[in-house]
Motif scaffolding. Structure first.
Motif, PDB file in Angstrom:
ATOM      1  N   LEU A   1     -10.240  24.826  12.042  1.00 15.52           N
ATOM      2  CA  LEU A   1     -10.595  23.488  12.520  1.00 15.52           C
ATOM      3  C   LEU A   1     -10.111  22.403  11.559  1.00 15.52           C
ATOM      4  CD1 LEU A   1     -14.207  24.105  13.886  1.00 15.52           C
ATOM      5  CD2 LEU A   1     -12.159  23.611  15.216  1.00 15.52           C
ATOM      6  N   VAL A   2     -10.280  22.651  10.248  1.00 19.85           N
ATOM      7  CA  VAL A   2      -9.817  21.665   9.259  1.00 19.85           C
ATOM      8  C   VAL A   2      -8.310  21.517   9.327  1.00 19.85           C
ATOM      9  CG1 VAL A   2      -9.610  21.205   6.799  1.00 19.85           C
ATOM     10  CG2 VAL A   2     -11.785  21.963   7.724  1.00 19.85           C
ATOM     11  N   ALA A   3      -7.591  22.662   9.378  1.00 16.44           N
ATOM     12  CA  ALA A   3      -6.132  22.603   9.461  1.00 16.44           C
ATOM     13  C   ALA A   3      -5.683  21.886  10.725  1.00 16.44           C
ATOM     14  CB  ALA A   3      -5.555  24.017   9.408  1.00 16.44           C
ATOM     15  N   THR A   4      -6.324  22.157  11.839  1.00 18.95           N
ATOM     16  CA  THR A   4      -5.960  21.496  13.089  1.00 18.95           C
ATOM     17  C   THR A   4      -6.227  19.999  13.024  1.00 18.95           C
ATOM     18  OG1 THR A   4      -6.489  23.528  14.311  1.00 18.95           O
ATOM     19  CG2 THR A   4      -6.367  21.479  15.572  1.00 18.95           C
ATOM     20  N   ALA A   5      -7.394  19.630  12.487  1.00 20.61           N
ATOM     21  CA  ALA A   5      -7.720  18.209  12.377  1.00 20.61           C
ATOM     22  C   ALA A   5      -6.716  17.479  11.486  1.00 20.61           C
ATOM     23  CB  ALA A   5      -9.137  18.041  11.844  1.00 20.61           C
ATOM     24  N   VAL A   6      -6.377  18.085  10.341  1.00 17.69           N
ATOM     25  CA  VAL A   6      -5.415  17.448   9.437  1.00 17.69           C
ATOM     26  C   VAL A   6      -4.029  17.392  10.079  1.00 17.69           C
ATOM     27  CG1 VAL A   6      -4.248  17.671   7.225  1.00 17.69           C
ATOM     28  CG2 VAL A   6      -6.695  18.049   7.376  1.00 17.69           C
ATOM     29  N   ALA A   7      -3.641  18.474  10.765  1.00 14.89           N
ATOM     30  CA  ALA A   7      -2.332  18.487  11.411  1.00 14.89           C
ATOM     31  C   ALA A   7      -2.248  17.399  12.483  1.00 14.89           C
ATOM     32  CB  ALA A   7      -2.074  19.858  12.030  1.00 14.89           C
TER      33      ALA A   7
ATOM     34  N   VAL B   1      11.906  14.754   7.609  1.00 14.30           N
ATOM     35  CA  VAL B   1      11.022  14.616   6.442  1.00 14.30           C
ATOM     36  C   VAL B   1       9.558  14.617   6.866  1.00 14.30           C
ATOM     37  CG1 VAL B   1      10.351  13.062   4.567  1.00 14.30           C
ATOM     38  CG2 VAL B   1      12.768  13.426   5.075  1.00 14.30           C
ATOM     39  N   LEU B   2       9.257  13.871   7.925  1.00 11.26           N
ATOM     40  CA  LEU B   2       7.870  13.810   8.388  1.00 11.26           C
ATOM     41  C   LEU B   2       7.391  15.171   8.893  1.00 11.26           C
ATOM     42  CD1 LEU B   2       7.794  10.386  10.281  1.00 11.26           C
ATOM     43  CD2 LEU B   2       6.793  10.921   8.043  1.00 11.26           C
ATOM     44  N   ALA B   3       8.277  15.928   9.563  1.00 11.29           N
ATOM     45  CA  ALA B   3       7.894  17.262  10.037  1.00 11.29           C
ATOM     46  C   ALA B   3       7.590  18.189   8.868  1.00 11.29           C
ATOM     47  CB  ALA B   3       9.004  17.838  10.910  1.00 11.29           C
ATOM     48  N   ILE B   4       8.427  18.110   7.818  1.00 13.11           N
ATOM     49  CA  ILE B   4       8.171  18.947   6.640  1.00 13.11           C
ATOM     50  C   ILE B   4       6.855  18.559   5.980  1.00 13.11           C
ATOM     51  CG2 ILE B   4       9.016  19.527   4.332  1.00 13.11           C
ATOM     52  CD1 ILE B   4      11.856  19.218   5.426  1.00 13.11           C
ATOM     53  N   VAL B   5       6.647  17.243   5.826  1.00  8.93           N
ATOM     54  CA  VAL B   5       5.398  16.783   5.206  1.00  8.93           C
ATOM     55  C   VAL B   5       4.190  17.196   6.042  1.00  8.93           C
ATOM     56  CG1 VAL B   5       4.082  14.731   4.584  1.00  8.93           C
ATOM     57  CG2 VAL B   5       6.495  14.872   4.007  1.00  8.93           C
TER      58      VAL B   5
ATOM     59  N   VAL C   1       3.628  21.003   5.589  1.00 10.60           N
ATOM     60  CA  VAL C   1       3.025  21.292   4.277  1.00 10.60           C
ATOM     61  C   VAL C   1       1.586  20.804   4.229  1.00 10.60           C
ATOM     62  CG1 VAL C   1       3.178  20.785   1.813  1.00 10.60           C
ATOM     63  CG2 VAL C   1       5.248  21.287   3.109  1.00 10.60           C
ATOM     64  N   GLY C   2       1.343  19.613   4.810  1.00  9.45           N
ATOM     65  CA  GLY C   2      -0.033  19.096   4.826  1.00  9.45           C
ATOM     66  C   GLY C   2      -0.976  19.978   5.614  1.00  9.45           C
ATOM     67  N   ALA C   3      -0.492  20.491   6.764  1.00  8.70           N
ATOM     68  CA  ALA C   3      -1.350  21.365   7.569  1.00  8.70           C
ATOM     69  C   ALA C   3      -1.648  22.668   6.838  1.00  8.70           C
ATOM     70  CB  ALA C   3      -0.684  21.647   8.915  1.00  8.70           C
ATOM     71  N   LEU C   4      -0.609  23.250   6.198  1.00  9.22           N
ATOM     72  CA  LEU C   4      -0.843  24.482   5.434  1.00  9.22           C
ATOM     73  C   LEU C   4      -1.796  24.232   4.269  1.00  9.22           C
ATOM     74  CD1 LEU C   4       2.759  26.007   5.380  1.00  9.22           C
ATOM     75  CD2 LEU C   4       0.806  26.734   6.745  1.00  9.22           C
TER      76      LEU C   4
ATOM     77  N   ALA D   1      -4.003  21.857   4.114  1.00  4.34           N
ATOM     78  CA  ALA D   1      -5.334  21.610   4.664  1.00  4.34           C
ATOM     79  C   ALA D   1      -6.010  22.916   5.062  1.00  4.34           C
ATOM     80  CB  ALA D   1      -5.236  20.680   5.871  1.00  4.34           C
ATOM     81  N   GLY D   2      -5.226  23.858   5.628  1.00  6.64           N
ATOM     82  CA  GLY D   2      -5.806  25.157   5.976  1.00  6.64           C
ATOM     83  C   GLY D   2      -6.300  25.900   4.756  1.00  6.64           C
ATOM     84  N   ALA D   3      -5.472  25.886   3.681  1.00  8.31           N
ATOM     85  CA  ALA D   3      -5.897  26.557   2.446  1.00  8.31           C
ATOM     86  C   ALA D   3      -7.126  25.871   1.855  1.00  8.31           C
ATOM     87  CB  ALA D   3      -4.754  26.566   1.439  1.00  8.31           C
ATOM     88  N   ALA D   4      -7.111  24.525   1.846  1.00 11.85           N
ATOM     89  CA  ALA D   4      -8.277  23.798   1.324  1.00 11.85           C
ATOM     90  C   ALA D   4      -9.507  24.048   2.191  1.00 11.85           C
ATOM     91  CB  ALA D   4      -7.971  22.302   1.258  1.00 11.85           C
ATOM     92  N   GLY D   5      -9.308  24.082   3.523  1.00 12.18           N
ATOM     93  CA  GLY D   5     -10.450  24.356   4.405  1.00 12.18           C
ATOM     94  C   GLY D   5     -11.022  25.739   4.185  1.00 12.18           C
ATOM     95  N   LEU D   6     -10.140  26.730   3.959  1.00 12.61           N
ATOM     96  CA  LEU D   6     -10.628  28.082   3.695  1.00 12.61           C
ATOM     97  C   LEU D   6     -11.400  28.125   2.386  1.00 12.61           C
ATOM     98  CD1 LEU D   6     -10.649  30.975   4.717  1.00 12.61           C
ATOM     99  CD2 LEU D   6      -8.519  31.366   3.478  1.00 12.61           C
TER     100      LEU D   6
END
Length: 489
Positions: free
Chosen positions: A20-26, A170-174, A177-180, A182-187
């Motif tokens: 959920l955190v990764a999805t919200a951040v993505a 660039v935005l797609a890469i950012v 990386v942000g979603a990944l 966020a997923g790691a931080a959410g876990l």
């Protein structure tokens, strides 16, 4: 749709939180990237339009070039002028004909261009394409003079689309990386935040596996997890106390049952041996033996009835509550008390008072209190009963209860050392306390002035019920219900 939802719900809580955190951040990063892309596109397009308008060509010079024959129907293969921005200049007449002054590709003439050339439209900016399919941003301006016409100054849209493509990558890469991240931080957050829940789960599993109710979870903070931990600790403490009380009740019941059962067994064995050997027991001894058997049977029945009353779970609550006359119940209980102690004087002063309670249970409680007063009163003594303003007091003139024993009188199976030789199970006052509490009242025992004990029951009042209408002339007489209250031989 239900399939993915079910699969999502089947995941562990920490995985769901991380997802959920990764999805919200993505979603947030994607929305920000999309907004940024549109803002940059608008800015670059406005900048290109501003450049075209600022560096517009001179209409008179264009006409001179046309008259000099420098405007050709087909773009020249090579031009001698420097053209670092791939500028294209094209002239359009009012009929849609065109020639190229600068540029290697011929632009497609549109109705907007013809409208400016014939004077029906002012200067315009729009997108167009060349014959090779390349997109251009074009500024269409009218030519001076009576002949009409328009000049098209165009620059490739690649000046806008190329930076936008790079920005999109660039935005797609950012965003990825942000979603990944966020997923790691959410876990990590889920694991850290749910660690108390893991401890609680482990404690519950340990209790279920070992039935060890001494387990306690450390409580830190005032958040929901801390409240849950405190609730679990309170629950295990209550369960441990309940189990201890249950074990104590079983042990005390077994101890109390052992004496009448042993006496019954002995008496029955004597009767059976008499029958087997043919040696008759003297009539007087046989009567005494049968009286003892009857008394022990009565004591067993009373004890089992008390145990059944106390075994009823508190959660079940009392029976149906009714508005009853406490003075009538006390008066009926007094009649029984006089039968049990005919040598005693029972003085009563009962004022009307109505309460909301279970009638049978309340009558049993009052009988138990009066039974104690009769039991401990000396021969020829007096039992004083009064009911004033919801306070029912019963005072005897017996030996009294020592102060150190008063805190224990309402405990199950507790009996004063001086009363162990008297009949009883030690459950009467416990039943009294339970019944009075269920009716919303209180009960207490106090040493009386001049000796003896004073029992006080306080019950809240209830509105007096309306009188029942008299039966009609054809009404049948009501059946007499036998008294099934507390009996003692």
């Amino acid at each position: 749709m239900r399939g993915p939802v079910r699969r999502f719900r089947a995941l562990p809580i920490r995985s769901r939180l991380a997802l959920l955190v990764a999805t919200a951040v993505a979603v947030a990063v994607a929305a920000s990237a999309l907004a940024c892309w549109f803002v940059v596109r608008s800015t670059l397009t406005d900048s290109l339009d501003h450049t075209l308008q600022t560096n517009r060509v001179d209409g008179g010079r264009v006409l001179a070039e046309v008259r000099a024959g420098n405007c050709t129907a087909e773009p020249p293969a090579a031009q001698n002028i420097a053209n670092p921005f791939k500028l294209t200049i094209e002239v359009v007449d009012a009929k849609g004909g065109s020639c190229t002054l600068v540029g290697s590709q011929k632009l497609v003439v549109t109705q907007d261009d013809i409208a400016v050339a014939d004077g029906s439209s002012p200067e315009v900016l729009h997108n167009t394409t060349a014959e090779d399919g390349v997109e251009y941003r074009v500024l269409v301006s009218p030519l001076p003079g009576p002949g009409g016409g328009a000049v098209l100054v165009a620059r490739p849209l690649s000046e806008v689309t190329d930076p936008l493509g790079t920005l999109a990558i660039v935005l797609a890469i950012v965003a990825g990386v942000g979603a990944l991240g966020a997923g790691a931080a959410g876990l990590w957050v889920a694991r850290t935040g749910l660690r108390p829940v893991d401890e609680l789960t482990g404690a519950v599993e340990h209790v279920a596996r070992t039935e060890d109710l001494t387990v306690r979870i450390p409580v830190e903070g005032e958040d929901e997890i801390a409240r849950l931990s405190r609730s679990f600790n309170s629950m295990t403490a209550a369960l441990a106390s309940s189990r201890d009380r249950q074990a104590q009740l079983i042990a005390d019941a077994g101890h109390e049952l052992r004496t009448p059962l042993t006496s019954l067994r002995t008496n029955i064995e004597l009767l059976a041996r008499s029958e087997e050997t043919g040696r008759a027991i003297p009539a007087g001894d046989r009567r005494a033996l049968m009286a003892s058997v009857k008394a022990q049977m009565t004591e067993l029945a009373s004890l089992i009835g008390d145990l059944q009353e106390l075994a009823r779970p508190d959660a079940a609550g009392p029976g149906p509550l009714k508005v009853v006359a406490l003075h009538d119940i006390a008066r009926a209980a007094l009649e029984r008390a006089r039968l049990r102690g005919p040598e005693l004087t029972v003085a009563a002063d009962l004022r009307p008072w109505y309460v909301r309670a279970e009638p049978a249970a309340l009558e049993r409680a009052v009988v138990n209190v009066l039974d104690n007063a009769v039991k401990f009163s000396p021969p020829g003594g007096t039992v004083e009963v009064a009911l004033h303003g919801g306070e029912l007091s019963v005072r005897d003139h017996g030996p009294g209860i020592p102060a150190e024993e008063l805190p224990h009188v309402f405990e199950r199976f507790w009996r004063s050392p001086s009363a162990r030789a008297l009949p009883g199970s030690g459950l009467g006052l416990s039943i009294v306390a339970r019944t009075v509490q269920q009716a919303g009242g209180s009960v207490a025992l106090h040493p009386a002035n001049g000796g003896g004990t004073r029992a006080v029951i306080i019950l809240p009042g209830a509105p007096e019920p309306p009188p029942e209408p008299p039966p009609g002339p054809e009404a049948e007489p009501s059946a007499v219900v036998p008294d099934e209250g507390f009996h003692q031989p």
